[in-house]
Design an enzyme around this catalytic site. Structure first.
Site, PDB file in Angstrom:
ATOM      1  N   ASP A  67      73.849  54.909  28.164  1.00 56.04           N
ATOM      2  CA  ASP A  67      73.287  56.262  28.139  1.00 56.04           C
ATOM      3  C   ASP A  67      72.450  56.577  29.377  1.00 56.04           C
ATOM      4  OD1 ASP A  67      71.352  54.397  27.333  1.00 56.04           O
ATOM      5  OD2 ASP A  67      71.409  55.053  25.261  1.00 56.04           O
ATOM      6  N   ASN A 136      64.579  53.952  14.176  1.00 58.25           N
ATOM      7  CA  ASN A 136      65.234  54.862  13.227  1.00 58.25           C
ATOM      8  C   ASN A 136      66.720  54.511  13.037  1.00 58.25           C
ATOM      9  OD1 ASN A 136      66.451  55.713  15.576  1.00 58.25           O
ATOM     10  ND2 ASN A 136      65.786  57.854  15.448  1.00 58.25           N
ATOM     11  N   HIS A 138      69.008  54.161  15.517  1.00 59.51           N
ATOM     12  CA  HIS A 138      69.955  54.667  16.520  1.00 59.51           C
ATOM     13  C   HIS A 138      70.517  53.527  17.368  1.00 59.51           C
ATOM     14  CE1 HIS A 138      66.436  55.403  19.515  1.00 59.51           C
ATOM     15  NE2 HIS A 138      67.124  54.391  19.980  1.00 59.51           N
ATOM     16  N   GLU A 143      71.694  59.361  17.276  1.00 60.80           N
ATOM     17  CA  GLU A 143      70.552  59.466  16.371  1.00 60.80           C
ATOM     18  C   GLU A 143      71.033  59.722  14.941  1.00 60.80           C
ATOM     19  OE1 GLU A 143      67.674  58.768  17.419  1.00 60.80           O
ATOM     20  OE2 GLU A 143      67.015  59.907  19.177  1.00 60.80           O
TER      21      GLU A 143
END
Ligand code: F6R
Length: 245
Positions: A67, A136, A138, A143
């Site tokens: 990314d 979380n 991801h 996400e």
């Protein structure tokens, strides 16, 4: 998923560093998928050390990062490309033409995502993909959501994720971009082998759900349960926090 626990982050990084270096030696034209973040810093340190000690040749290696922030390029100190230059690429003899990165400054981001997918396909896919995981759940910047994107796309970052990235922007949340280009779930799952590294108690809930919960778009890492070749490497503080009392 094979899950292993190491006494410390450094012990984890030493084992994973050895695994990556052995893979490069076995397959000099290997295609690696690489993460950024706090977790892999020790891994990259190991790779640099092993490369020096054992004269590892990176000239045939191809890399694709997961990314990059929208709006940033390698000239920006907070970009993931700058991170990779600092922590790995400047220290090994990887050919700059073999470094794959989504271009966060591309004028047409959708076209840039397609280009990145084509570049990965032209390299015949990723042989070994190293992943981190967000608290979380991801992976890359996929996400938690009602639906996940399959291929490289523009992702809106959760506020929690932005807060976790202030380190690269001198602690200033306002400077952390709201969007990033990221490989999608199918891009990730198409890798031939995957290693996910996770350290620290804060990730215990996400890792537990990834290992033992159902496959859900609310925890993107849970999709790794669908892949036949995933190794999960944890440090002891994280593993201790997920162990039932
Ligand atoms: C970064 C990436 C992210 C990180 C994750 C964990 O390229 O793909 O999914 O792996 O945000 O980041 P750290 O290691 O900083 O906790």
């Amino acid at each position: 998923m094979i899950c292993e626990t190491f006494p410390t982050e450094d012990a984890l990084a030493a084992t994973l560093g050895r695994l990556v270096v052995d893979a490069v030696r076995r397959q000099p034209s290997i295609v690696l998928g690489l993460p950024t973040g706090r977790t892999p810093i020790a891994l990259y340190g190991e790779l640099i050390g092993l490369t020096r000690e054992e004269s590892i040749d990176w000239s045939g290696v191809r890399t694709f990062n997961l990314d990059e922030f929208v709006g940033l390029s390698r000239a920006d100190h907070g970009s993931y490309r700058a991170f990779m230059d600092t922590h790995l690429f400047d220290h090994v003899n990887v050919d700059p033409r073999h470094i794959g990165f989504p271009d966060g400054r591309a004028p047409d981001l959708a076209a840039e995502c397609d280009r990145y997918e084509r570049e990965i396909a032209r390299a015949r896919g990723i042989d070994l993909l190293v992943l981190g995981i967000g608290a979380n759940g991801h992976i890359g910047f996929n996400e938690p959501a009602d639906a996940l994107a399959a291929r490289t796309h523009v992702a809106r970052l959760d506020e929690e994720t932005r807060a976790g990235n202030t380190l690269w922007f001198d602690g200033d949340l306002r400077r952390v971009p709201h969007e990033a280009l990221t490989m999608g779930m199918a891009t990730i799952l198409a890798a031939r082998a995957i290693v996910l590294m996770a350290t620290g108690e804060a990730k215990a809930d996400a890792v537990r759900a990834m290992l033992d919960g159902g496959v859900t778009t609310r925890l993107p890492a849970s999709f790794l349960q669908l892949h036949p070749q995933v190794r999960v490497m944890l440090d002891e503080p994280l593993a201790a926090a997920i162990r039932p009392l």
